[in-house]
Design a protein around this motif. Structure first.
Motif, PDB file in Angstrom:
ATOM      1  N   GLY A 147      30.523  42.948  36.640  1.00 28.18           N
ATOM      2  CA  GLY A 147      30.921  41.790  35.900  1.00 28.18           C
ATOM      3  C   GLY A 147      32.444  41.128  36.407  1.00 28.18           C
ATOM      4  O   GLY A 147      32.311  40.073  36.575  1.00 28.18           O
ATOM      5  N   PRO A 148      33.409  41.975  36.438  1.00 21.35           N
ATOM      6  CA  PRO A 148      34.658  41.516  36.781  1.00 21.35           C
ATOM      7  C   PRO A 148      34.514  40.781  38.348  1.00 21.35           C
ATOM      8  O   PRO A 148      35.152  39.896  38.714  1.00 21.35           O
ATOM      9  CB  PRO A 148      35.592  42.388  36.814  1.00 21.35           C
ATOM     10  N   ILE A 149      33.804  41.504  39.157  1.00 24.81           N
ATOM     11  CA  ILE A 149      33.762  41.002  40.515  1.00 24.81           C
ATOM     12  C   ILE A 149      32.995  39.658  40.645  1.00 24.81           C
ATOM     13  O   ILE A 149      33.353  38.734  41.186  1.00 24.81           O
ATOM     14  CB  ILE A 149      32.979  42.243  41.430  1.00 24.81           C
ATOM     15  N   THR A 150      32.042  39.745  40.023  1.00 28.03           N
ATOM     16  CA  THR A 150      31.015  38.261  39.643  1.00 28.03           C
ATOM     17  C   THR A 150      31.769  37.171  39.356  1.00 28.03           C
ATOM     18  O   THR A 150      31.907  36.199  39.973  1.00 28.03           O
ATOM     19  CB  THR A 150      29.893  38.473  38.900  1.00 28.03           C
ATOM     20  N   VAL A 151      32.588  37.378  38.209  1.00 26.75           N
ATOM     21  CA  VAL A 151      33.719  36.329  37.551  1.00 26.75           C
ATOM     22  C   VAL A 151      34.529  36.266  38.808  1.00 26.75           C
ATOM     23  O   VAL A 151      35.120  34.923  39.052  1.00 26.75           O
ATOM     24  CB  VAL A 151      34.055  36.973  36.422  1.00 26.75           C
ATOM     25  N   TYR A 152      35.304  37.149  39.296  1.00 24.60           N
ATOM     26  CA  TYR A 152      36.516  36.821  40.141  1.00 24.60           C
ATOM     27  C   TYR A 152      36.104  35.992  41.323  1.00 24.60           C
ATOM     28  O   TYR A 152      36.617  34.882  41.753  1.00 24.60           O
ATOM     29  CB  TYR A 152      37.118  38.169  40.605  1.00 24.60           C
ATOM     30  N   LEU A 153      35.101  36.474  42.012  1.00 18.30           N
ATOM     31  CA  LEU A 153      34.796  35.755  43.224  1.00 18.30           C
ATOM     32  C   LEU A 153      33.766  34.462  42.991  1.00 18.30           C
ATOM     33  O   LEU A 153      33.745  33.525  43.670  1.00 18.30           O
ATOM     34  CB  LEU A 153      33.601  36.744  44.133  1.00 18.30           C
ATOM     35  N   GLY A 154      33.283  34.644  41.931  1.00 15.15           N
ATOM     36  CA  GLY A 154      32.246  33.303  41.659  1.00 15.15           C
ATOM     37  C   GLY A 154      33.300  32.064  41.140  1.00 15.15           C
ATOM     38  O   GLY A 154      33.101  30.897  41.825  1.00 15.15           O
ATOM     39  N   LEU A 155      34.407  32.399  40.348  1.00 16.13           N
ATOM     40  CA  LEU A 155      35.382  31.230  39.979  1.00 16.13           C
ATOM     41  C   LEU A 155      35.918  30.999  41.433  1.00 16.13           C
ATOM     42  O   LEU A 155      36.538  29.918  41.665  1.00 16.13           O
ATOM     43  CB  LEU A 155      36.329  31.700  39.184  1.00 16.13           C
ATOM     44  N   ALA A 156      36.398  31.727  42.235  1.00 15.08           N
ATOM     45  CA  ALA A 156      37.186  31.741  43.388  1.00 15.08           C
ATOM     46  C   ALA A 156      36.163  30.595  44.539  1.00 15.08           C
ATOM     47  O   ALA A 156      36.899  29.834  45.051  1.00 15.08           O
ATOM     48  CB  ALA A 156      37.449  33.035  44.014  1.00 15.08           C
ATOM     49  N   ALA A 157      34.921  30.757  44.500  1.00 14.27           N
ATOM     50  CA  ALA A 157      33.924  30.364  45.481  1.00 14.27           C
ATOM     51  C   ALA A 157      34.137  28.638  44.701  1.00 14.27           C
ATOM     52  O   ALA A 157      33.913  27.756  45.553  1.00 14.27           O
ATOM     53  CB  ALA A 157      32.507  30.748  45.424  1.00 14.27           C
ATOM     54  N   ILE A 158      33.749  28.403  43.532  1.00 11.78           N
ATOM     55  CA  ILE A 158      33.828  27.258  42.978  1.00 11.78           C
ATOM     56  C   ILE A 158      35.105  26.541  43.039  1.00 11.78           C
ATOM     57  O   ILE A 158      34.996  25.278  43.283  1.00 11.78           O
ATOM     58  CB  ILE A 158      33.721  27.551  41.296  1.00 11.78           C
TER      59      ILE A 158
END
Length: 424
Positions: free
Chosen positions: A112-123
């Protein structure tokens, strides 16, 4: 005086004190703070930060290296001891069906944290993603001590969710140790040096653990084992630990993990009462004795760890800060809830008796306190020179780890909203 000291160490106030002192010092007088942290203790030494000089490896032992790479090895050894017992002993908390749902929840609490962290960074764009992507593991961490204390406040000491939280935190520690070893090497990998670490552990196990037990077979007085225990005590394992630590440094793995191979070699009890259990003080095996011997020194070490790593100027708050916080405060609770629910209901692995599905979300909020391990990962994930929008990425990420203390307030609030019934 003893009771005061015991209270201070039980609640990790030394770690908090070191972090608060570092924040105040660096924001009032940054130059003197950085001079202290990077103060050279010994130049051209056999341990320390490595850099190449005229084709030769030159090592410099600084205060920062002494704390983060040498002394913190004892902290990770204690964490490894709990993980090892939880896995290897018959009544270990990470064995059997009872550990299945917490292990699923742990996976969610990391993905969950990895997805949120990298997902927001990509956005936020490729520049941001490139600058911060190496820190993906920072929000996966759970500070086991502080999470346990907050969990007791939210649920009460007797609630099954507290034990569930501890299982999750122990599994999280195990995964974190693997992540540090695999994804964050301290230098160019030289895997052959790991044979030195493995050899030290194996030799110590054979000559000071296995062989004495074989020689004592059939003799209830156990004379050989008693002699080894009385006259040699922990010293063979201390020597093996030093050799193993050096092997990790030379292998390019983070040397703070260097004591891990030796922990399984130390004689241990046939059962464990669980981390933070008062009953463990009555166990007389060498592994538990070493752990209790290290308790107070490690608390002092954590003070200096906080002092050397939490020194972040408030002007360093930036995008990495919010990414780390989002990963912890959003990704961790959602991940624990979703994966815990999947394990408990569709997979029919169940929850401990007296624990509701809603409690999974509260557990995730408590586990979002990253602090100690998040700070450590931030210090190894980024070099001091990486910047984003003019802000030092490492310092900004560390600030996110520090701000994760806010998860305690969130967890207490969410617990009240979801009507958690305390069980003392």
């Amino acid at each position: 005086m003893y009771r005061v000291w015991n209270f201070v160490t039980n609640y990790s106030l030394l770690l908090i004190g070191g972090a608060v002192l570092a924040l105040a010092w660096v924001n009032l007088h940054p130059h003197s703070y950085h001079d202290f942290v990077e103060f050279v203790l010994i130049d051209n030494f056999f341990i320390g930060h490595a850099h190449e000089v005229e084709g030769h490896i030159h090592r410099t032992l600084t205060v920062h290296y002494l704390v983060n790479d040498v002394l913190m090895a004892f902290f990770f050894a204690i964490a490894a001891k709990e993980v090892w017992e939880a896995i290897i002993l018959k009544n270990g908390s990470l064995r059997g069906k009872k550990a299945a749902t917490p292990l699923f929840a742990t996976a969610g609490g990391m993905l969950g944290p990895i997805t949120v962290y990298l997902g927001l960074a990509a956005i936020l764009g490729s520049d941001t993603f490139d600058a911060v992507s190496r820190g993906w593991a920072i929000p996966t961490a759970t500070d086991i001590a502080f999470s346990y204390l907050v969990g007791r406040i939210v649920f009460g000491a007797g609630h099954p969710a507290v034990r569930f939280l501890l299982l999750l935190a122990i599994a999280d520690d195990a995964a974190g140790l693997i992540i540090l070893a695999v994804f964050y090497p301290s230098g160019e990998l030289q895997p052959l040096w790991l044979l030195v670490s493995a050899g030290a552990s194996l030799a110590t196990f054979v000559f000071f653990n296995w062989l004495p037990r074989i020689l004592d077979r059939g003799d209830q007085l156990r004379p050989v084992s008693s002699w080894v225990r009385k006259y040699l005590s922990f010293w063979p394992y201390a020597v093996a630990g030093a050799v193993s630590w050096y092997g990790f440094q030379e292998a390019g793995l983070h040397p703070a993990l260097g004591l891990l191979p030796v922990v399984p070699a130390i004689p241990h009890a046939d059962r464990a009462f669980g981390i933070f259990s008062e009953a463990e003080q009555y166990l007389t095996d060498l592994l538990n004795q070493i752990e209790h011997m290290l308790k107070y020194p490690v608390e002092v070490i954590l003070f200096f760890f906080g002092l050397c790593n939490a020194g972040v100027e408030f002007s360093s708050i930036g995008t990495p800060t919010w990414l780390v916080l989002a990963g912890l405060l959003i990704g961790k609770p959602v991940g624990v809830l979703v994966f815990g629910w999947l394990a408990a209901h569709p997979l029919r692995l169940g929850l401990p008796q007296g624990m509701r599905t809603a409690d999974l979300f509260v557990v995730g909020c408590v586990a979002a306190i990253g602090f100690t391990v998040s700070l450590f990962i931030a210090s190894v994930a980024f070099t001091g020179g990486t910047t984003l929008e003019g802000i030092n990425v490492q310092d900004a990420a560390k600030m996110g780890a520090l701000f994760s203390f806010g998860a305690a307030i969130i967890a207490i609030t969410v617990g009240k909203v979801l009507r958690v019934e305390k069980q003392q």
